[in-house]
Design an enzyme around this catalytic site. Structure first.
Site, short mmCIF file in Angstrom:
data_model
loop_
_atom_site.label_atom_id
_atom_site.label_comp_id
_atom_site.label_asym_id
_atom_site.label_seq_id
_atom_site.Cartn_x
_atom_site.Cartn_y
_atom_site.Cartn_z
CG ASP A 202 -1.81 1.23 1.30
OD1 ASP A 202 -2.81 1.39 0.24
OD2 ASP A 202 -1.43 2.03 2.29
CD GLU A 286 -4.98 0.45 -3.47
OE1 GLU A 286 -6.38 0.45 -3.31
OE2 GLU A 286 -4.22 1.27 -2.96
CG ASP A 368 -1.22 3.60 5.59
OD1 ASP A 368 -2.21 4.10 4.86
OD2 ASP A 368 -0.24 4.48 6.03
#
Length: 432
Positions: A202, A286, A368
């Site tokens: 992340d 991501e 996170d």
């Protein structure tokens, strides 16, 4: 397989003047070719701007274009590759502009090429043919036609490692010359996949990266750290008279500060991506909308300083080398709003909430870290098992909601911060 090898040069004062002369020759050919194309367009002749057409025009007119005050041609002073690289850059710029107008090029629309100024353009030229490349009896040197043997700051022979050199691009940044070699290597026959399991990454601004196993990579904020020194240098630059030597000296100082910021950021990203690609067998990240993130004027500087796109670019080619599988999660996947334990999704989650608290199962976890676990599960969904040995396939409910699979019950430390000094700090202990 093509690979780029970049090395810093250590030229003598005479060689620096020759390098600057070659870069000026490339800029001259670029501007001369652009003036020719613009004149033909205004006359309605429909010019040809392919590289072959531009080189044919240059060979026919170079004796009349590159002349000194007495009318004598000076183009023989530099290598022909310098002029050819300038025309190649012009052909690429015109091709991008033409494809952008027709909608054949992805990304933003590209404008018509502009003339290059000596003060603003980056000094650059390239070699594609001729006797350029490595020096057999000296591993710390490169051979440049018309310039000679140029000393390097490191062992370039070890980095090339017997690969075939196809192209050499020489450029100057912040007063230092660099040579970037495009080498061709044989495709690796057998790739060794690391045995570190799967991990979710992340990315963020407060912390650069948070891994699903609890490792936290601190964000050094290189631009913020050097911002005070940069402001003072820029303020001193604005007070100097334009065209003076003191202004040139102040401008070089600002350029060196920017180069140091870039090198520090690049060094961290190189070390981080190399470690990730060599440690884990599956990496999930991501697909961030960086263009939309920088529209927030409060976060734009921090987002640009983190260089998310550069981190992903390095992961893509480094995982291909090591055999690690890289999974890119859809940008609309609610990784931060989803509970990594029960799968419930929050309707709203502000950026100020740094601790995720689930109202259904009572899970309290770092925001996170919770997102990194969800990213890891989403990336390993097609597989049978996830990194913790549990079922990684998401459960599908009657209402269509998907619940990420739970890991095996365990009691473990779920938050470990890795500082710049290498020390680890446990953030939180969680018991499932």
């Amino acid at each position: 397989m093509l690979e780029a090898v970049k090395v810093a040069l250590d030229p003598t004062p005479i060689q620096e003047r020759l390098l600057s002369s070659h870069a000026g020759a490339a800029r001259f050919a670029y501007n001369a070719g652009l003036a020719h194309v613009k004149t033909a367009i205004e006359a309605g002749e429909g010019p040809e701007w392919s590289l072959y057409a531009l080189r044919r025009w240059w060979n026919a007119n170079k004796d009349k274009l590159a002349v000194d005050a007495d009318g004598r041609p000076w183009w023989r002073e530099n290598s022909k590759e310098a002029y050819g690289s300038g025309l190649e850059s012009l052909a690429d710029a015109l091709s991008n502009w033409s494809k952008s107008r027709k909608g054949e090029r992805r990304g933003r629309r590209v404008g018509f090429p502009r003339f290059k100024a000596k003060d603003s353009a980056t000094p650059r030229f390239a070699y594609t043919t001729g006797s350029f490349g490595l020096v057999k009896d000296d591993p710390k040197a490169l051979r440049l036609p018309r310039i000679g043997r140029v000393h390097c700051m490191e062992d370039i022979m070890r980095r090339v490692d017997g690969a075939r050199v196809l192209r050499m691009t020489v450029s100057c940044r912040a007063g230092r010359w660099y040579a970037s070699l495009t080498v061709e290597r044989a495709d690796p026959t057998a790739k060794r996949t690391p045995q570190g399991g799967a991990v979710g990454v992340d990315l963020g601004v407060k912390t650069l990266a948070t891994l699903s196993d609890g490792t936290v990579i601190d964000n050094p904020h290189t631009l913020r750290t050097a911002e005070r020194r940069l402001k003072r240098a820029q303020r001193a630059l604005s007070r100097k008279t334009k065209g003076s030597k003191r202004r040139l000296k102040a401008r070089n100082k600002v350029a060196r500060i920017h180069a140091r910021i870039t090198n520090q950021r690049r060094d961290l990203l190189d070390k981080l991506t190399t470690w990730l690609a060599g440690t884990y067998s599956d990496i999930s990240i991501e697909d961030l909308n960086v263009t939309g993130m920088v529209r927030n004027h409060r976060l734009a500087k921090a987002v640009e300083d983190a260089s998310f796109a550069e981190l992903r670019r390095q992961l893509e080619y480094k995982t291909a080398r090591t055999g690690t599988r890289l999974h890119v999660i859809d940008r609309w996947y609610p990784s931060s709003k989803t509970c990594s334990d029960c799968g419930s999704v929050k309707a709203k989650l502000s950026l100020a909430e740094r601790t995720y608290h689930c109202e259904k199962c009572g899970l309290t976890l770092d925001r996170d870290l919770n997102a990194a676990i969800n990213i890891m599960v989403a990336g390993s969904a097609p597989e049978t098992l996830n990194a913790h040995g549990g079922d990684a396939r998401p459960a599908v409910h009657q209402d269509g909601r998907q619940t990420p699979a739970k890991c095996e019950p365990s009691s473990r430390a779920t938050g470990v911060r890795l500082g710049a000094d290498g020390r680890k700090t446990v953030l939180q202990t969680r018991t499932n």
